[in-house]
Design an enzyme around this catalytic site. Structure first.
Site, PDB file in Angstrom:
ATOM      1  N   HIS A 162       0.847  -1.208   0.000  1.00  0.00           N
ATOM      2  CA  HIS A 162       0.000   0.000   0.000  1.00  0.00           C
ATOM      3  C   HIS A 162       0.870   1.241   0.000  1.00  0.00           C
ATOM      4  O   HIS A 162       2.087   1.177   0.211  1.00  0.00           O
ATOM      5  CB  HIS A 162      -0.904   0.021   1.238  1.00  0.00           C
ATOM      6  CG  HIS A 162      -0.143   0.209   2.514  1.00  0.00           C
ATOM      7  ND1 HIS A 162       0.592  -0.800   3.093  1.00  0.00           N
ATOM      8  CD2 HIS A 162       0.017   1.284   3.321  1.00  0.00           C
ATOM      9  CE1 HIS A 162       1.162  -0.361   4.200  1.00  0.00           C
ATOM     10  NE2 HIS A 162       0.842   0.922   4.354  1.00  0.00           N
ATOM     11  N   ASP A 164       0.507   4.975   2.095  1.00  0.00           N
ATOM     12  CA  ASP A 164      -0.248   5.364   3.288  1.00  0.00           C
ATOM     13  C   ASP A 164      -1.437   6.262   2.955  1.00  0.00           C
ATOM     14  O   ASP A 164      -1.328   7.209   2.168  1.00  0.00           O
ATOM     15  CB  ASP A 164       0.671   6.092   4.278  1.00  0.00           C
ATOM     16  CG  ASP A 164       1.671   5.137   4.913  1.00  0.00           C
ATOM     17  OD1 ASP A 164       1.303   3.996   5.209  1.00  0.00           O
ATOM     18  OD2 ASP A 164       2.831   5.559   5.105  1.00  0.00           O
ATOM     19  N   HIS A 321       4.758   0.340   0.155  1.00  0.00           N
ATOM     20  CA  HIS A 321       5.520  -0.451   1.120  1.00  0.00           C
ATOM     21  C   HIS A 321       4.666  -1.586   1.655  1.00  0.00           C
ATOM     22  O   HIS A 321       3.435  -1.585   1.504  1.00  0.00           O
ATOM     23  CB  HIS A 321       6.092   0.412   2.247  1.00  0.00           C
ATOM     24  CG  HIS A 321       5.076   1.221   2.990  1.00  0.00           C
ATOM     25  ND1 HIS A 321       4.584   2.404   2.508  1.00  0.00           N
ATOM     26  CD2 HIS A 321       4.455   1.011   4.172  1.00  0.00           C
ATOM     27  CE1 HIS A 321       3.711   2.899   3.362  1.00  0.00           C
ATOM     28  NE2 HIS A 321       3.598   2.067   4.390  1.00  0.00           N
ATOM     29  N   ARG A 336       5.328   5.854  14.365  1.00  0.00           N
ATOM     30  CA  ARG A 336       5.186   6.354  12.997  1.00  0.00           C
ATOM     31  C   ARG A 336       4.586   7.751  13.016  1.00  0.00           C
ATOM     32  O   ARG A 336       3.666   8.024  13.782  1.00  0.00           O
ATOM     33  CB  ARG A 336       4.283   5.425  12.189  1.00  0.00           C
ATOM     34  CG  ARG A 336       4.270   5.763  10.705  1.00  0.00           C
ATOM     35  CD  ARG A 336       3.166   5.028   9.975  1.00  0.00           C
ATOM     36  NE  ARG A 336       1.879   5.657  10.241  1.00  0.00           N
ATOM     37  CZ  ARG A 336       0.847   5.633   9.410  1.00  0.00           C
ATOM     38  NH1 ARG A 336       0.950   5.003   8.265  1.00  0.00           N
ATOM     39  NH2 ARG A 336      -0.285   6.214   9.730  1.00  0.00           N
TER      40      ARG A 336
END
Ligand code: FE2
Length: 350
Positions: A162, A164, A321, A336
């Site tokens: 995907h 983000d 990623h 994150r």
């Protein structure tokens, strides 16, 4: 250098017929690509594959925050050119990660309406603040995340590829992840280059894809929210265009990165559901082909083996990623931060 960052002025706000997509309240402030000024050359670094990834040793985020704008802007250009940059062995707090993220996005021309993202699944009043997502193996086991481990869906590792938050009208420009707790082995993360995969398409296919848009949809987060026991965050999630509980957006299928002016394929297996204005059947045929290019092109990948306290920073406009859940019940935890950029647009004819 200010000379390479020409800021959009009021009289330039009329609609440019070469620009496809975007939203006027969330435009990049750049009109020309940013040019790397060489300030990071003195740090030990290597490109991890020809297509994607650069690793630095000895470059500390805490020093970058002191040394100033030119180096941080050069870091942004490097991330946008190489897709993902790895900074080994960082002594950095979540607050310093947020500070760096904000400076990277601002210095690379993000619209003033965009800030740091609040993920729709972030718990209200979470320990590290709304803008830090804790990535953890225990949360993954409880909710399932993008691999839908609790749903009747594919269990293939490649199901997790995907970019983000592409379901937001104003998605991410950059994101960073620091992993501080690791299993003895396993838990690698893979990235793939959207520039490389777009560039390998035939000119005829490239031209055709430039006429399409796609719907990105994260409705499955509603099930995830129920399982986790958190309501979806329906307030402003980092940009006034990102609010409510719909979790859907439509974007161009080919997207220009304003930092490099390079084009990337912008569909992904996790969130992209439908191509327009194609018929349902045409979309059902073409979309799986496009998303299959990502796992099938391992010569456009980098696979990163984390050591404790390594930090990755990537450009979500031109990469995908995928996590690797091969470590059983071992602990793997990190923080994150994700910044928002411009509403996706395509600059045609370049
Ligand atoms: Fe992600």
């Amino acid at each position: 250098m200010p000379s390479v960052k020409r800021v959009r002025e009021d009289h330039e706000d009329e609609v440019d017929s070469n620009i496809f997509g975007g939203h006027e309240s969330a435009r990049s402030q750049l009109t020309e690509p940013l040019v790397y000024q060489g300030t990071l050359d003195r740090f030990k670094h290597q490109d991890l594959t020809p297509a994607i990834g650069r690793e630095y040793e000895g470059l500390q985020v805490t020093d970058l925050l002191k040394w100033g704008d030119e180096m941080i802007r050069d870091l942004a250009v490097t991330i946008s050119e190489r897709g993902v940059v790895f900074l080994r062995d960082q002594d950095v707090t979540p607050t310093q990660m947020k500070d760096l993220m904000l400076r990277i996005t601002e210095l690379s021309g993000s619209p003033s309406s965009s800030g740091l993202h609040v993920h729709p699944l972030t718990e209200e009043g979470s320990e590290l603040g709304d803008q830090i997502s804790v990535i953890s193996s225990s949360k993954q086991a409880k909710g399932g995340g993008l691999t839908h481990q609790q749903s009747d869906a594919s269990r293939l590792a490649s199901a997790g590829w995907h970019t983000d938050i592409s379901f937001e009208p104003v998605p991410s420009d950059y994101a960073m992840l620091k992993i501080h707790t690791l299993p003895p082995t396993g838990g690698d993360t893979l990235w793939a280059s959207g520039y490389e995969i777009y560039n390998r398409l035939s000119p005829a296919m490239q031209e055709f894809l430039q006429t399409l848009t796609a719907t990105h949809d994260a409705s499955f987060f509603h099930d995830e929210a129920r399982r986790l026991g958190n309501p979806i965050r329906s307030g402003i999630r980092g940009n006034p265009l990102n609010q409510g509980t719909t979790l859907k957006a439509t974007h161009p299928v080919v997207r220009t990165n304003p930092v490099t002016h390079k084009k990337s394929l912008y569909v992904n297996k996790a969130f992209t559901k439908r191509l327009h204005p194609l018929s349902f059947d045409e979309s059902s045929l073409l979309l799986p082909y496009l998303t299959s290019l990502v796992p099938n092109s391992h010569d456009a990948h980098v696979r990163f083996k984390w050591r404790a306290n390594d930090l990755a920073i990537w450009d979500n406009r031109c990469t995908w990623h995928c996590a690797t859940y091969d470590y059983g019940g071992e602990a793997r935890t990190g923080d994150r931060v994700c910044s928002l950029g411009e509403a996706p647009f395509l600059r045609r004819g370049e």
